[in-house]
Design a protein around this motif. Structure first.
Motif, short mmCIF file in Angstrom:
data_model
loop_
_atom_site.label_atom_id
_atom_site.label_comp_id
_atom_site.label_asym_id
_atom_site.label_seq_id
_atom_site.Cartn_x
_atom_site.Cartn_y
_atom_site.Cartn_z
N GLY A 171 33.45 42.18 -1.81
CA GLY A 171 33.02 40.84 -0.97
C GLY A 171 33.12 39.66 -1.81
N ASP A 172 32.19 38.88 -2.01
CA ASP A 172 31.90 37.70 -2.94
C ASP A 172 30.96 38.04 -4.02
N ALA A 173 30.51 39.49 -4.08
CA ALA A 173 29.48 39.42 -5.29
C ALA A 173 30.55 39.43 -6.48
N LEU A 174 31.48 40.00 -6.68
CA LEU A 174 32.51 40.04 -7.76
C LEU A 174 33.83 39.51 -7.39
N LEU A 175 34.25 38.70 -8.02
CA LEU A 175 35.85 38.31 -7.74
C LEU A 175 36.65 38.59 -9.08
N ILE A 176 37.86 38.40 -8.85
CA ILE A 176 38.58 38.50 -10.07
C ILE A 176 38.51 37.40 -11.13
N ARG A 177 37.82 37.96 -12.10
CA ARG A 177 37.50 36.86 -13.33
C ARG A 177 36.65 35.85 -12.80
N GLY A 178 35.64 36.30 -11.57
CA GLY A 178 34.76 35.26 -11.06
C GLY A 178 33.59 35.89 -10.51
N CYS A 179 32.82 35.25 -9.59
CA CYS A 179 31.97 35.72 -8.54
C CYS A 179 31.75 34.69 -7.81
N GLY A 180 30.92 34.99 -6.46
CA GLY A 180 30.47 34.20 -5.47
C GLY A 180 29.41 33.19 -6.27
N ARG A 181 29.38 32.00 -5.29
CA ARG A 181 28.45 31.17 -6.04
C ARG A 181 27.05 31.47 -5.64
N THR A 182 25.94 30.86 -6.26
CA THR A 182 24.73 31.37 -5.88
C THR A 182 23.90 29.95 -5.66
N ASP A 183 24.20 28.80 -5.29
CA ASP A 183 23.70 27.68 -4.93
C ASP A 183 23.21 27.41 -3.42
N PHE A 184 23.35 28.27 -2.53
CA PHE A 184 23.11 27.94 -1.31
C PHE A 184 23.08 29.36 -0.64
N GLN A 185 22.58 29.47 0.51
CA GLN A 185 22.33 30.68 1.52
C GLN A 185 21.85 31.88 0.66
N GLN A 186 20.56 31.77 0.10
CA GLN A 186 19.80 32.80 -0.29
C GLN A 186 20.49 33.33 -1.80
N GLY B 256 45.88 33.49 -6.69
CA GLY B 256 47.22 34.18 -6.60
C GLY B 256 47.17 35.70 -7.16
N GLN B 257 45.99 36.31 -7.50
CA GLN B 257 45.78 37.50 -7.92
C GLN B 257 45.32 38.21 -6.93
N THR B 258 45.69 39.68 -6.61
CA THR B 258 45.29 40.57 -5.76
C THR B 258 44.27 41.46 -5.98
N ASN B 259 44.40 42.01 -7.18
CA ASN B 259 43.28 43.06 -7.55
C ASN B 259 42.87 43.08 -8.82
N SER B 260 42.02 43.65 -9.29
CA SER B 260 41.68 43.95 -10.74
C SER B 260 41.13 45.29 -10.81
N SER B 261 40.29 45.45 -11.55
CA SER B 261 39.53 46.89 -11.98
C SER B 261 38.33 46.56 -12.62
N VAL B 262 37.23 47.78 -12.39
CA VAL B 262 36.01 47.71 -13.02
C VAL B 262 36.17 47.39 -14.79
N GLY B 263 36.80 48.26 -14.98
CA GLY B 263 36.90 48.22 -16.48
C GLY B 263 37.36 46.66 -17.03
N GLU B 264 38.24 46.24 -16.30
CA GLU B 264 38.96 44.69 -16.70
C GLU B 264 37.77 43.77 -16.58
N GLU B 265 37.06 43.88 -15.21
CA GLU B 265 35.89 42.68 -15.13
C GLU B 265 34.59 42.99 -16.10
N LYS B 266 34.54 44.17 -16.38
CA LYS B 266 33.42 44.46 -17.43
C LYS B 266 33.83 43.54 -18.67
N LYS B 267 34.90 43.91 -19.27
CA LYS B 267 35.52 43.29 -20.24
C LYS B 267 35.98 41.67 -20.32
#
Length: 236
Positions: free
Chosen positions: A138-153, A184-195
């Protein structure tokens, strides 16, 4: 086209360009029973054509949360494909099925499991398909990013804890399929995002500071999307 490691899983990753939303179709290759994750109202006809072309029987339309950047296609899909059930975690939104942490949905011999990953919104879930070694974040984890946290709880500390305790504890080779990508990226991996994730690889205190200073514009579709998504995208 993105692929998953399960050869008996039909998989499609579809894109809606205005809100940069990814919609996912997963199906059991043998029974043809299917689910759709995060459909967008403007691309419902395209999605249904894909489902029909592949001879799939859609059982569930799942939303990872109440979106603020597009109107969900779940309600229209239910109208056009009677028998489909809408699924969401957020009890404030209209749906046929309300799921909670640890729940699962079956389609044919396949199964998805739900992890509660709040922080972007209270009702965010991530969806794990273990046979495909994949997580739909969803929006919790994006590729090299994450969803914003400045509105809607939104809550930066909660989002950090959600990602680290629920998503980053999955095996490193699990593929990350987000609800959006703007580069333009389609996917990542858990290990990639952790790093490599420039926000979530940092210490929690630094992450909270980063999120507090993004200075993002007001979401373009939020005033249209939120009310509609609370009623499954169908407004009388």
């Amino acid at each position: 086209m993105a692929h998953v490691c399960d050869p008996t899983l039909v998989f499609r990753q579809l894109f809606e360009k205005v809100s940069s939303t990814y919609t996912y179709v997963l199906a059991d290759a043998n029974t043809r029973e299917a689910i759709i994750i995060d459909p967008v109202i403007e691309t419902v006809d395209r999605d249904i054509k894909v489902i029909n072309d592949l001879n799939l029987k859609l059982l569930y339309a799942v939303n990872t949360h109440v979106h603020a950047d597009h109107v969900t296609g779940s309600g229209q899909i239910k109208q056009k494909l009677p028998g489909v059930k809408s699924v969401i975690f957020d009890m404030n939104a209209k749906a046929d099925i309300y799921i909670k942490e640890g729940d699962s949905l079956q389609f044919g011999s396949k199964k998805i499991e739900f992890l509660s990953t709040p922080g972007h919104t209270n009702g965010c879930v991530s969806i794990v398909c273990h046979t495909a070694k994949s997580v739909f974040t969803g929006d919790a984890l994006l590729i090299r990013g994450c969803g914003r946290t400045d509105f809607q709880q939104g809550n930066s500390a909660l989002l950090y804890d959600s990602v680290h305790s629920k998503i980053f504890t999955l095996p490193d080779d699990y593929v990350v399929f987000p609800a959006h990508d703007y580069t333009g990226q389609t996917n990542s991996s858990v290990g990639e995002e952790k790093k490599h994730n420039p926000r979530l690889s940092k210490a929690k205190e630094e992450f909270i500071k980063i999120m507090a200073n993004l200075n993002l514009p007001y979401p373009a579709q939020i005033d249209r999307a939120l009310p509609a998504n609370l009623v499954c995208g169908i407004q009388n």
